[in-house]
Design a protein around this motif. Sequence first.
Motif: not given
Length: 1950
Positions: A619-627
């Motif tokens: 939720d904090e940073n899906s783009q950076k840590y989603g994968s």
Amino acid sequence: MALIAGFRGTVPHGLSLEIGDTVQILEKCDGEGLFYLTFFIFQGIFPSNYIHLKNACVKNKGYVQFEMVIPTEDSVITEMTSTLRDWGAMWKQLYVRNEGDLFHRLWHIMNEILDLRRQVLVGHLTHDRMKDVKRHITARLDWGNEQLGLDLVPRKEYAMVDPEEISITELFRLMEHRHRKKDTPVPASSHHLFVQMKSLMCSNLGEELEVIFSLFDSKENRPISERFFLRLNRNGLPKCPEKPERHCSLFVDLGSSELRKDIYITVHIIRIGRMGAGEKKNACNVQYRRPFGCAVLSIADLLAGDSKDDLVLKVYMCNTESDWYQIHENIIKKLNARYNLTGSNAGLAVSLQLLHGDIEQIRREYTSRFTHGVSITRKLGFSNIIMPGEMRNDLYITVERGEFEKGGKSVARNVEVTMHVVDSSGQILKDFISFGSGEPPASEYHSFVLYHNNCPRWAELLKLPIPVDKFRGAHIRCEFRHCSTKEKGEKKLFGFSFMPLMQENGRTLPDGTHELIVHKCEENANLQDSGRYLKLPFSKGISLGNNSQAVKATKESFWITSFLCSTKLTQNGDMLDLLKWRTHPDKIAGCLSKLKEIDGSEIVKFLQDTLDTLFGILDENSQKYGSKVFDCLVHIINLLQDSKFHHFKPVMDTYIESHFAGALAYRDLIKVLKWHIDRVTEVELHDHIQEVLKAQEYIFKYIVQSRRLFSIATGGQNEEEFRCCIQELLMSVRFFLSQESKGTTALSQLQAVFLSSFPSVYSELLKLFDVREVANLVHDALGSLPTVMHGDESLQAVKLQSIGKTVESHLYTNPDSRCILLPVVLHHLHMHLQEQKDLIMCARILSNIFCLIKKNSSEKSVLEEIDVIVNSLLDILLRTILEITSRPQPSGSAMRLQFQDVTGEFVSCLLSLLRQMTDRHYQQLLDSFNTKEDLRDFLLQIFTVFRILIRPEMFPKDWTVMRLVANNVIITTVLYLSDALRKNFLNENFDYKIWDSYFFLAVIFINQLCLQLEMFTPSKKKKVLEKYGDMRVTMGCEIFSMWQNLGEHKLHFIPALIGPFLEVTLIPQPDLRNVMIPIFHDMMDWEQRRSGNFKQVEAKLIDKLDSLMSEGKGDETYRELFNSILLKKIERETWRESGVSLIATVTRLMERLLDYRDCMKMGEVDGKKIGCTVSLLNFYKTELNKEEMYIRYIHKLYDLHLKAQNFTEAAYTLLLYDELLEWSDRPLREFLNYPMQTEWQRKECLHLTIIQNFDRGKCWENGIILCRKIAEQYESYYDYRNLSKMRMMEASLYDKIMDQQRLEPEFFRVGFYGKKFPFFLRNKEFVCRGHDYERLEAFQQRMLNEFPHAIAMQHANQPDETIFQAEAQYLQIYAVTPIPENQEVLQRDGIPDNIKSFYKVNHIWRFRYDRPFHKGTKDKENEFKSLWVERTTLILVQSLPGISRWFEVEKREVVEMSPLENAIEVLENKNQQLRTLISQCQTRQMQNINPLTMCLNGVIDAAVNGGVARYQEAFFVKEYVLNHPEDGEKITRLRELMLEQAQILEFGLAVHEKVVPQDMRPLHKKLVDQFFVMKSSLGIQEFPACIQASPVHFPNGSPRVCRNSIPISMSPDAARVIPRRSPLSYPAVNRYSSSSLSSQASAEVSNITGQSESSDEVFNMQPSPSTSSLSSTHSASPNVTSSAPSSARASPLLSDKHKHSRENSCLSPRERPCSAIYPTPLETSQRMLFNHIGDGALPRSDSNLPGSDKAVNTTPSSWSLDSGKEARNTSESGKLISPPVPPRPAQTASPARHIASISPSPAGRSPMKGSVQSFTPSPVEYHSSGLISNSPALSGSYSSGISSLSRCSTSETSGFESQGSEPAVTVPSYSISEEPVRKESKTPPPYSVYERTLKRPVPLPHSLSIPPAADPPALPPKPQLVRPNNLENSSRRTEQVPRPRPLPRKVSQL
């Protein structure tokens, strides 16, 4: 209603009932009700107070015949009631069969079930308790049913299921589950060890002890469990016996891998007391913990028996205390030098037991142990499976060792370690140190003390259960003290160590061994202030600022090992960093990467926190840590797939449902998941994508839950967007699945991984989509799978598993979705079944499909589903079953079980499908076939499958429920298909193969064991009939209907179907028999039309009847029904006569087969079995002419004889088969136990076997003939080796004849009267050959034992018709006398008794017995005047011995002998006996002369005392002569015999004088004196000169001699020929008695006197009067013949002398005379013959010649009849007159048989017509002066002469037959040229075997006939005379009846 008391129903209309019967009340009136039983339609009245009312419902109400009263009580109660009833009867039979163990066990189980039943009926049990009670009840019911061989009961939740209410596939699974549960118990995965300490036995106790148990892994050299700690008192017993938990423990959670031989139970014993065991008590008051001993036991020793018995373990002590820490290892390794026994009698008594199952199951099964208390000892660390919610925080500390300085002392210290747990404030934590289970935790720990050891090693394990809240800041402090051994015994502190439990960064103390620093301190040091020393370094290797120098300076160290087992604390820093990600945002990427490296147990301990962290980061940073978050989530999901952590899946499910809050996560999860699926073809991502696909179930769960949270939060926004995303994702999936790959590739592996978890997604999609939508999505996905079957096999298997999971899913259970999914499922199934791949999975899928289709469901959707399945799978299903059942079964038991399971599942699927099919389905199916060929193939296929389904091995033996259901389906289907058969395959379209298949199926259907209701218990039979009816009758009616439709095509099935239909009719079902038996009439009719007879029908019926009835089928009722039905059917037929003949033949065969079967049921071989077999054998031979069956029963009879040791009969039996063979090279097929061989070889084998049996039966004469036969064959083939062996065998048989003893058996006549006897015995009489030494009493008892229900008749009279028709069994038994057939050997002198004994009792056709009676007035003074004898002759159908020990009497002949004839016969027999004894004495055959002495004494004494005089008084008086003018010749004959006897006696006295010993001279003188008195009474003053010289003219020195015998001199000086004596031929004593049965027998000749008994007295004592005073008890030996011509007697019934029987008065063998020993004397004409042709037989005298010229014969023996000179004298002199004692004829057979060879000859003068002339003295003159002796005479007599005629003494005349109408005939005189031949002639061959037909004797099998010699010796013709007879009833049958033709030889000769 249930009956509560038995009611006998004795009142009018009353109905008898037993307790427990269920009845239904129809009406009630005055306390009585009208009722009927639930099954049997009986109505009647009964008292109303005899019943208990129960709630019930009536099924099929209104249809009385089919009404069923079903109680509404609990089904378990109903089952218990019916089962206990069935058990009751069987339980009693267990007692009868002496099965005591099962009897008592079943009794206990029945009582237990009754107790449980009462608990259920009370109804006060809780739900859980009720469930538990039902479980116990069903378990016991199943056990009892299994033990008693009853059926397996299918149950669902402890209640019986109705097979009609569930699908057949579900029924099969229930049966299979119960069968597997019964046969293959699932091994327990969890095990537990129960330990109970009993005592320590040791002589030097006196101190308290500590005992420590633990489990030790010798392979890894470490303990694997916590310790069980207990204390013992000074006596070696537990200190707290009232607390079981203190001395009992359960070591829990042992895995199967830990039950191995290198796991040991170790026991360490510590004593509490003085430092030294031998110190004085007052030396020191301080007590120390000191080592005492150790014991070990391998856990493998407990695996064998799980014994509960106490074990005594040996206790060992190490030699040096420094090795104490490893003493258990030394004992395990058996390092004997390091330890020894603590004492000779030291032992530790413990109780050990291994328990299997989970802990809850153990608690239930061993409730008492847990109730009383038991401590739990856990494994070290976590168990193999970590359960969520488990709270543990245990720190295990092992006090290892220490290194200390001397401290200024001269010796080493005695170090004791004291441990405390101290909190952050310095306070000691109370009760947190546990020594082990069984002992409550303590606040401090004291180690044991090793004496004078500065480097002690303890290795003691402690557990510190410190709570988490007190764990932070706490530390361990260990204090070291020196223990003095002085009087004060003080403990002086010299140092301490400590160790914090948690590090400053929040991590707990790492696991492992820690070297702690020993800080020096004094005794008065204040350690309470922990703050002072906590700043100091505690472990070497850790430097803390300025104190590093202190660390280096110390030389003392202390080692401990720590191990943390906590669900709340972690020792992993990476996990702490991840959980505190917000503190260090820059480390998030690194923490996510390190998550995969963290131990799984750490992750699952903090699972919820970890998941919150991951979704928080997303939720904090899906783009950076989603994968990265997605990868971590996949890792955690796959981690839960591990068996160690799979119990945490519910934790994750709970988290998703209750704690997950990522409402936006679904977008990222879908996107990342689609990204991975789209890149499945990229090889470098293969492993990672595979992990992703494994986790798809929980990924979808997170997606769905996230979307639901989003919808709830936003009110359903972006719904279309979400649907589009899902559609796109599934499109990627379909594309991915549709990719084809050849062989095993990365793509196929990914497809397999996806398919394995894809069905788990359905339930998640259903949360968001409609059922039909999801079904279409799944249909598209599964439909996209490639249809290529030659690809990766693992992928095909996974694909099928995925389809199976689809069918098992909730999605498929919905009818709306099922209609969408079913086509694609069936499509894939069809492909796999067609390729015969993955059959197990296919069967499971099909079973699940049919489990959802209930029976009788009329829903449209279900009918449509059935349509689809029939069109798609029926054909392939039939082919599959045919395929798998035709394969050979696998060898391994597990594989075989799997093979049976898959077969059973396919069968249940087929049955389910057929049961669901309606009329419309069947019609559509039959219409779907385009051609008749397709329909024909289908019908043949399904008929074949049905035959397979009803095989016995298709289902286990106790699956009767399943078999009945299958049969019900089969018969229903057959009824549908039979219409198609009639419509399509009759008339011009007739197809034999399909009709034959139909009939074959129908027959084996009816013959199934599970349908034979007669074998069921009444309750079981009732249930079957209520549910299914009698399916046999239904199928039988169908067979009859189909048969009637065949018309002229019936001829195709004749005779093929006769056997199968006959087998059906033999089933004891009246309706079935009534339906099927008329078919045989139809077959006879059609066969008659075709061929004009029904020989084929007859042959087939006979062949099949034998085999079927021998299997136990058929009964008397069937025989009667068969006879009556067919006779009624053929009444109006034109071929009625031949039909009646056939039916009669078959009926008679049934009678014999039924008798045979009944006899064979008996245990031991007896006469009944043998007789029955003989009857059947003869029936096959004579009436049926069935060669093969005849031979089979020959061998069955042979086996019976061998078993009974009837070796002679066995040989005769096998001879029957031998007769059917010839000496040819024709090949014979393999038959019975014979291999394939030539006819010559088989006949040779038979000959050798027969010879062996004749040898064992002592019938060596028969064996000799067979030896000659086979020797001829060997000689013809020049097989000299075998010829030599055979000649030696023949010689050995001759030796046995002369050397070995043979007993003469007794013969008994047995009459079987009454209808209760078997057919072959009923109202018939037999003559039986007794066993060795068997007398009448023993034989009668044996017969009564064989027929225990028979009544012995006490008289010998013929029974009347009432006895014949009585419904009982009557036995009439008495002894009879054999009449030998072969007289040649018996009449020849000089032949040893060993040889003659064989001919007396072998080849006997005729037997006789006599019954005396008086006619007219009995003369008290002389009873002989009116004493008549009734003589009965029995003629057998076959001679004895033969193929049986008994044969039926064919004919009875009864004649009456007048008193005069009786007297003549008595004298003839006595004269013959005298001749024999004199001859034996003369030739020195007699070692003891007592027999001769006694016989002379008996005759002379009887004559002196009036014996012979009685005859004179009776028959020589004028009155008798005038009244009986016809008896003139007989009176003359009697007078001659008297004179002859006097001559014989005079000669006998002369012989006696020569051999009499000195001590018997007085007796001899007395005999001589009495002899002169006897002569005076006869009116004889002096014999003529010739008679004085030789009183009797004995040729060969004996009274009679055979014409062919070699002359033997009478003179003792002449050469003597002494034949060998049989062992049974005792020196002339065993076969003769002293008198005729009337005198007082004297065993000693000398000094014995006796008075003659009156005839009345003797008659009363020995009632058979045909034996006179001159006959002995057993008569004379049969080697002698009477010299009296039979014609002179003018006997009115001469032929009757050939017969001999025994009346009831003569039943005792010891009392009866063996009159068969006396051959019949010659007829008068024969004596006249010798007067003419035998002139030289005796010297004659002429008064005109001087005395010197009177000697005309100079041969050594003047009395020889066989010398050549005598023959010449005969031809030269015509003046010779006949001697008083003529020679006997030498013929060997009846004159009637050779009458054609006799020609007239001039007859000489008869001595009856003139006085006796004087004789010329012999050159060897015997002076009469020898009769006068000076010895004193002895008084007394050995015989009473003829004073009594109490015995029947008969002569053996079986060799003679006469015709009453023929005159006396003479034969021509012999020529001189014949004399040399006569001299060289030898003893004739032993015998010829005869076989009797109905009318005349004919030769027996040629195998026993003597082969004609190539150059036979020329024997002179023998005189053949016919005895004249002018009385009635004297004619003998002489007509020649041809012998029955032999069996026709067949090509397939056996």
